[in-house]
Design a protein around this motif. Structure first.
Motif, PDB file in Angstrom:
ATOM      1  N   MET A   1      59.069 -14.364   0.074  1.00 30.26           N
ATOM      2  CA  MET A   1      58.290 -13.460   0.923  1.00 30.26           C
ATOM      3  C   MET A   1      58.368 -13.927   2.379  1.00 30.26           C
ATOM      4  O   MET A   1      58.077 -15.087   2.675  1.00 30.26           O
ATOM      5  CB  MET A   1      56.837 -13.492   0.451  1.00 30.26           C
ATOM      6  CG  MET A   1      55.927 -12.624   1.250  1.00 30.26           C
ATOM      7  SD  MET A   1      54.273 -12.687   0.527  1.00 30.26           S
ATOM      8  CE  MET A   1      53.380 -11.779   1.749  1.00 30.26           C
ATOM      9  N   PRO A   2      58.753 -13.049   3.287  1.00 29.87           N
ATOM     10  CA  PRO A   2      58.850 -13.482   4.689  1.00 29.87           C
ATOM     11  C   PRO A   2      57.494 -13.944   5.209  1.00 29.87           C
ATOM     12  O   PRO A   2      56.469 -13.333   4.921  1.00 29.87           O
ATOM     13  CB  PRO A   2      59.284 -12.214   5.428  1.00 29.87           C
ATOM     14  CG  PRO A   2      59.846 -11.319   4.395  1.00 29.87           C
ATOM     15  CD  PRO A   2      59.123 -11.643   3.115  1.00 29.87           C
ATOM     16  N   GLU A   3      57.541 -15.009   5.980  1.00 27.57           N
ATOM     17  CA  GLU A   3      56.294 -15.554   6.517  1.00 27.57           C
ATOM     18  C   GLU A   3      55.993 -14.888   7.863  1.00 27.57           C
ATOM     19  O   GLU A   3      56.884 -14.789   8.716  1.00 27.57           O
ATOM     20  CB  GLU A   3      56.461 -17.066   6.699  1.00 27.57           C
ATOM     21  CG  GLU A   3      55.191 -17.767   7.042  1.00 27.57           C
ATOM     22  CD  GLU A   3      55.397 -19.277   7.220  1.00 27.57           C
ATOM     23  OE1 GLU A   3      54.643 -19.867   7.992  1.00 27.57           O
ATOM     24  OE2 GLU A   3      56.328 -19.839   6.610  1.00 27.57           O
ATOM     25  N   MET A   4      54.755 -14.475   8.049  1.00 24.83           N
ATOM     26  CA  MET A   4      54.374 -13.880   9.330  1.00 24.83           C
ATOM     27  C   MET A   4      53.999 -15.003  10.294  1.00 24.83           C
ATOM     28  O   MET A   4      53.208 -15.889   9.928  1.00 24.83           O
ATOM     29  CB  MET A   4      53.200 -12.924   9.156  1.00 24.83           C
ATOM     30  CG  MET A   4      53.582 -11.692   8.361  1.00 24.83           C
ATOM     31  SD  MET A   4      52.324 -10.407   8.417  1.00 24.83           S
ATOM     32  CE  MET A   4      51.080 -11.115   7.383  1.00 24.83           C
ATOM     33  N   ILE A   5      54.562 -14.979  11.463  1.00 25.68           N
ATOM     34  CA  ILE A   5      54.317 -16.058  12.415  1.00 25.68           C
ATOM     35  C   ILE A   5      53.929 -15.518  13.786  1.00 25.68           C
ATOM     36  O   ILE A   5      54.140 -14.339  14.084  1.00 25.68           O
ATOM     37  CB  ILE A   5      55.547 -17.000  12.552  1.00 25.68           C
ATOM     38  CG1 ILE A   5      56.789 -16.215  12.992  1.00 25.68           C
ATOM     39  CG2 ILE A   5      55.797 -17.730  11.240  1.00 25.68           C
ATOM     40  CD1 ILE A   5      57.964 -17.115  13.323  1.00 25.68           C
ATOM     41  N   GLU A   6      53.391 -16.425  14.594  1.00 23.46           N
ATOM     42  CA  GLU A   6      52.994 -16.051  15.956  1.00 23.46           C
ATOM     43  C   GLU A   6      53.795 -16.863  16.970  1.00 23.46           C
ATOM     44  O   GLU A   6      54.634 -17.686  16.600  1.00 23.46           O
ATOM     45  CB  GLU A   6      51.495 -16.249  16.102  1.00 23.46           C
ATOM     46  CG  GLU A   6      50.779 -15.355  15.097  1.00 23.46           C
ATOM     47  CD  GLU A   6      49.381 -14.973  15.499  1.00 23.46           C
ATOM     48  OE1 GLU A   6      48.985 -15.258  16.637  1.00 23.46           O
ATOM     49  OE2 GLU A   6      48.693 -14.385  14.659  1.00 23.46           O
ATOM     50  N   LEU A   7      53.473 -16.637  18.217  1.00 24.90           N
ATOM     51  CA  LEU A   7      54.282 -17.175  19.320  1.00 24.90           C
ATOM     52  C   LEU A   7      54.596 -18.669  19.212  1.00 24.90           C
ATOM     53  O   LEU A   7      55.748 -19.069  19.346  1.00 24.90           O
ATOM     54  CB  LEU A   7      53.573 -16.878  20.645  1.00 24.90           C
ATOM     55  CG  LEU A   7      54.235 -17.431  21.897  1.00 24.90           C
ATOM     56  CD1 LEU A   7      55.571 -16.752  22.157  1.00 24.90           C
ATOM     57  CD2 LEU A   7      53.325 -17.245  23.100  1.00 24.90           C
ATOM     58  N   GLU A   8      53.583 -19.476  18.968  1.00 25.69           N
ATOM     59  CA  GLU A   8      53.798 -20.932  18.953  1.00 25.69           C
ATOM     60  C   GLU A   8      54.807 -21.329  17.879  1.00 25.69           C
ATOM     61  O   GLU A   8      55.666 -22.189  18.094  1.00 25.69           O
ATOM     62  CB  GLU A   8      52.483 -21.675  18.729  1.00 25.69           C
ATOM     63  CG  GLU A   8      51.475 -21.557  19.860  1.00 25.69           C
ATOM     64  CD  GLU A   8      50.785 -20.210  19.921  1.00 25.69           C
ATOM     65  OE1 GLU A   8      50.852 -19.453  18.925  1.00 25.69           O
ATOM     66  OE2 GLU A   8      50.205 -19.896  20.984  1.00 25.69           O
TER      67      GLU A   8
ATOM     68  N   ARG B  16      65.403 -18.293   4.594  1.00 25.37           N
ATOM     69  CA  ARG B  16      64.321 -18.661   5.526  1.00 25.37           C
ATOM     70  C   ARG B  16      64.175 -17.545   6.557  1.00 25.37           C
ATOM     71  O   ARG B  16      64.853 -17.522   7.579  1.00 25.37           O
ATOM     72  CB  ARG B  16      64.621 -20.000   6.200  1.00 25.37           C
ATOM     73  CG  ARG B  16      64.530 -21.178   5.243  1.00 25.37           C
ATOM     74  CD  ARG B  16      64.741 -22.471   5.974  1.00 25.37           C
ATOM     75  NE  ARG B  16      63.695 -22.749   6.954  1.00 25.37           N
ATOM     76  CZ  ARG B  16      63.800 -23.650   7.934  1.00 25.37           C
ATOM     77  NH1 ARG B  16      64.922 -24.344   8.062  1.00 25.37           N
ATOM     78  NH2 ARG B  16      62.800 -23.858   8.769  1.00 25.37           N
ATOM     79  N   VAL B  17      63.285 -16.624   6.236  1.00 22.33           N
ATOM     80  CA  VAL B  17      63.102 -15.446   7.086  1.00 22.33           C
ATOM     81  C   VAL B  17      61.654 -15.374   7.553  1.00 22.33           C
ATOM     82  O   VAL B  17      60.725 -15.576   6.762  1.00 22.33           O
ATOM     83  CB  VAL B  17      63.461 -14.153   6.316  1.00 22.33           C
ATOM     84  CG1 VAL B  17      63.307 -12.947   7.233  1.00 22.33           C
ATOM     85  CG2 VAL B  17      64.880 -14.230   5.778  1.00 22.33           C
ATOM     86  N   TYR B  18      61.489 -15.062   8.827  1.00 22.22           N
ATOM     87  CA  TYR B  18      60.145 -14.982   9.412  1.00 22.22           C
ATOM     88  C   TYR B  18      59.982 -13.638  10.114  1.00 22.22           C
ATOM     89  O   TYR B  18      60.956 -13.061  10.616  1.00 22.22           O
ATOM     90  CB  TYR B  18      59.932 -16.112  10.427  1.00 22.22           C
ATOM     91  CG  TYR B  18      60.055 -17.483   9.824  1.00 22.22           C
ATOM     92  CD1 TYR B  18      58.940 -18.151   9.327  1.00 22.22           C
ATOM     93  CD2 TYR B  18      61.300 -18.110   9.723  1.00 22.22           C
ATOM     94  CE1 TYR B  18      59.050 -19.412   8.763  1.00 22.22           C
ATOM     95  CE2 TYR B  18      61.421 -19.369   9.157  1.00 22.22           C
ATOM     96  CZ  TYR B  18      60.297 -20.018   8.689  1.00 22.22           C
ATOM     97  OH  TYR B  18      60.402 -21.262   8.120  1.00 22.22           O
ATOM     98  N   ASP B  19      58.745 -13.202  10.158  1.00 18.70           N
ATOM     99  CA  ASP B  19      58.404 -11.958  10.858  1.00 18.70           C
ATOM    100  C   ASP B  19      57.496 -12.328  12.037  1.00 18.70           C
ATOM    101  O   ASP B  19      56.370 -12.780  11.835  1.00 18.70           O
ATOM    102  CB  ASP B  19      57.679 -11.031   9.871  1.00 18.70           C
ATOM    103  CG  ASP B  19      57.046  -9.825  10.553  1.00 18.70           C
ATOM    104  OD1 ASP B  19      57.421  -9.513  11.698  1.00 18.70           O
ATOM    105  OD2 ASP B  19      56.185  -9.188   9.899  1.00 18.70           O
TER     106      ASP B  19
END
Lengths: 67, 164
Positions: A1-8, B16-19
């Motif tokens: 599952m793609p991980e949701m991330i923020e700017l940092e 390794r995929v990120y949103d």
């Protein structure tokens, strides 16, 4: 599952070699994009176009905003 | 859209995929660098200066006056420990009770602009008429600095001259 991330986290991952993927239209990409981002629009994202990406490095997908 | 793209990449075998949830709008609104045609025109964040005087909410006004004068601006930005803009001190607030805390006399909720504001649009907007300085803050409310009208006008003129 793609991980949701923020700017940092984006900054940290890019520093570690992650690839930035801009999935907006070509015109929107040409107008502005994050430094070094690769462009593949969502409509064109298939096995062939994804060959531009390095499978051994993380990929960070982004668009315009939260949509 | 980025979420769907990330899922699509996983389907294509990427491990390794990120949103990036905030995406481009968030990146630019935090004053981060850009590439593309938009980099050829000045944005507020390109011209921001971080030499404006700042203070904490519990600083005493009497301790701030000299600092504000030395900064060359006629105001001081009140920020918290995360540099989040809380208020502005200027005019009477700086000259009255020296023992007052900054947060007791500050102007609440000052208008800020994002660094991703194109200067041309900013100068052309009706709401900016008569404004000498804009306080520039990220979309998270953190102070980046100040943009002066004179600098914005100069940058726009230079940009137009280059384009001709």
């Amino acid at each position: 599952m793609p991980e949701m991330i923020e700017l940092e986290e984006v900054q940290s991952l890019v520093d570690e070699g992650a690839q930035l993927l801009d999935v907006m239209s070509r015109g929107e990409y040409e107008d502005s994009h994050l430094p070094g981002a690769i462009h593949i629009s969502l409509k064109e994202l298939d096995a062939q176009s994804a060959a531009k990406l390095d499978r051994d490095r993380p990929v960070i997908a982004y668009c315009y905003d939260y949509q | 859209m980025s979420a769907r793209a990330a899922w699509r990449l996983e389907q294509l075998g990427f491990e390794r995929v990120y949103d990036y949830v905030g995406s481009k709008a968030d990146w630019f609104a935090c004053g981060m660098p850009r590439e593309g045609k938009s980099a050829e025109v000045p944005w507020a964040g390109d011209l921001v200066r971080d030499d404006v005087s700042t203070c904490a909410p519990d600083d005493r006004v009497g301790e701030l006056r000299d600092r504000v004068v030395d900064s060359g601006y006629d105001f001081c930005v009140v920020v918290n420990e995360h540099r989040i803009v809380l208020g502005l001190l200027r005019g009477d607030a700086l000259s009255k009770d020296a023992t007052a805390r900054a947060d007791e006399v500050m102007e609440l909720g000052p208008k800020t602009i994002l660094p991703s504001n194109p200067v041309e649009k900013l100068l052309g907007s009706r709401s900016s008429q008569g404004v000498k300085h804009w306080v520039v803050a990220t979309s998270h409310g953190a102070l980046l600095g100040v943009l002066s009208r004179a600098e914005a006008e100069r940058a726009l003129e230079d940009n137009r001259a280059r384009a001709e």
